[in-house]
Design a protein around this motif. Sequence first.
Motif, PDB file in Angstrom:
ATOM      1  N   ASN A 157       0.780  -1.220   0.039  1.00 14.64           N
ATOM      2  CA  ASN A 157       0.000   0.000  -0.047  1.00 14.64           C
ATOM      3  C   ASN A 157       0.873   1.354  -0.044  1.00 14.64           C
TER       4      ASN A 157
ATOM      5  N   TYR B 215       1.525   5.223   0.885  1.00  8.87           N
ATOM      6  CA  TYR B 215       0.961   6.093   1.838  1.00  8.87           C
ATOM      7  C   TYR B 215       1.887   7.547   1.310  1.00  8.87           C
TER       8      TYR B 215
ATOM      9  N   THR C   7       2.477  13.210   5.181  1.00 10.39           N
ATOM     10  CA  THR C   7       2.228  14.667   5.524  1.00 10.39           C
ATOM     11  C   THR C   7       2.465  15.124   6.806  1.00 10.39           C
TER      12      THR C   7
ATOM     13  N   SER D 122       0.642  15.673   9.082  1.00  9.74           N
ATOM     14  CA  SER D 122      -0.323  15.279  10.013  1.00  9.74           C
ATOM     15  C   SER D 122      -0.505  13.771  10.208  1.00  9.74           C
ATOM     16  N   GLY D 123       0.647  12.959   9.372  1.00  7.20           N
ATOM     17  CA  GLY D 123       0.536  11.497   9.365  1.00  7.20           C
ATOM     18  C   GLY D 123       0.690  11.128   8.026  1.00  7.20           C
ATOM     19  N   GLU D 124      -0.006   9.798   7.521  1.00 11.92           N
ATOM     20  CA  GLU D 124       0.322   9.267   6.625  1.00 11.92           C
ATOM     21  C   GLU D 124      -1.226   8.984   6.002  1.00 11.92           C
ATOM     22  N   THR D 125      -1.245   9.270   4.608  1.00 10.26           N
ATOM     23  CA  THR D 125      -2.700   9.179   3.920  1.00 10.26           C
ATOM     24  C   THR D 125      -2.490   8.029   2.971  1.00 10.26           C
ATOM     25  N   LEU D 126      -3.291   7.011   3.055  1.00  7.13           N
ATOM     26  CA  LEU D 126      -3.319   6.053   2.065  1.00  7.13           C
ATOM     27  C   LEU D 126      -3.827   6.659   0.896  1.00  7.13           C
ATOM     28  N   VAL D 127      -2.681   6.259  -0.352  1.00  4.45           N
ATOM     29  CA  VAL D 127      -3.127   7.022  -1.768  1.00  4.45           C
ATOM     30  C   VAL D 127      -3.429   5.882  -2.716  1.00  4.45           C
TER      31      VAL D 127
ATOM     32  N   LYS E 100       4.418  -1.529   2.737  1.00  4.82           N
ATOM     33  CA  LYS E 100       4.309  -0.020   2.967  1.00  4.82           C
ATOM     34  C   LYS E 100       5.351   0.680   2.024  1.00  4.82           C
TER      35      LYS E 100
ATOM     36  N   GLU F 144       5.412  14.648  -0.871  1.00  2.00           N
ATOM     37  CA  GLU F 144       5.110  15.350  -1.944  1.00  2.00           C
ATOM     38  C   GLU F 144       6.372  15.981  -2.230  1.00  2.00           C
TER      39      GLU F 144
END
Lengths: 64, 64
Positions: free
Chosen positions: B5, B7, B10, B12-17, B56, B61
Amino acid sequence: MCEANAYLLTDSGETLVMEAVDDVLPEKDGLKLVNIFGEQKFLRAAIHSLSLVDHKVFLKELDS
Amino acid sequence: MCEANAYLLTDSGETLVMEAVDDVLPEKDGLKLVNIFGEQKFLRAAIHSLSLVDHKVFLKELDS
């Protein structure tokens, strides 16, 4: 298990640098590779691309 | 199968993309992600780190 082999991309192709890699972590001027046996290797490189179903991680040397 | 997966890291943490990612390829200003279903996603990001046994892939960005 889902480890991969890490290859360094060079002009002449790809060179295996470590087998059974688990973690790849940024560190100072490059990457720290850690395999499933706990062995570590430091390379002045960045992650270039992944082909996970083929268990391959491709690295590219950083310009000095 | 050995997909992972992806991620995005950011503040504020990690976002699943994307789930079940197979290939991650450099493309112009970012990365192309391709999952095992053939779905593609383009992100203005670079590969930050890997934790393959945990399935993972972490992306970061790129500065605009």
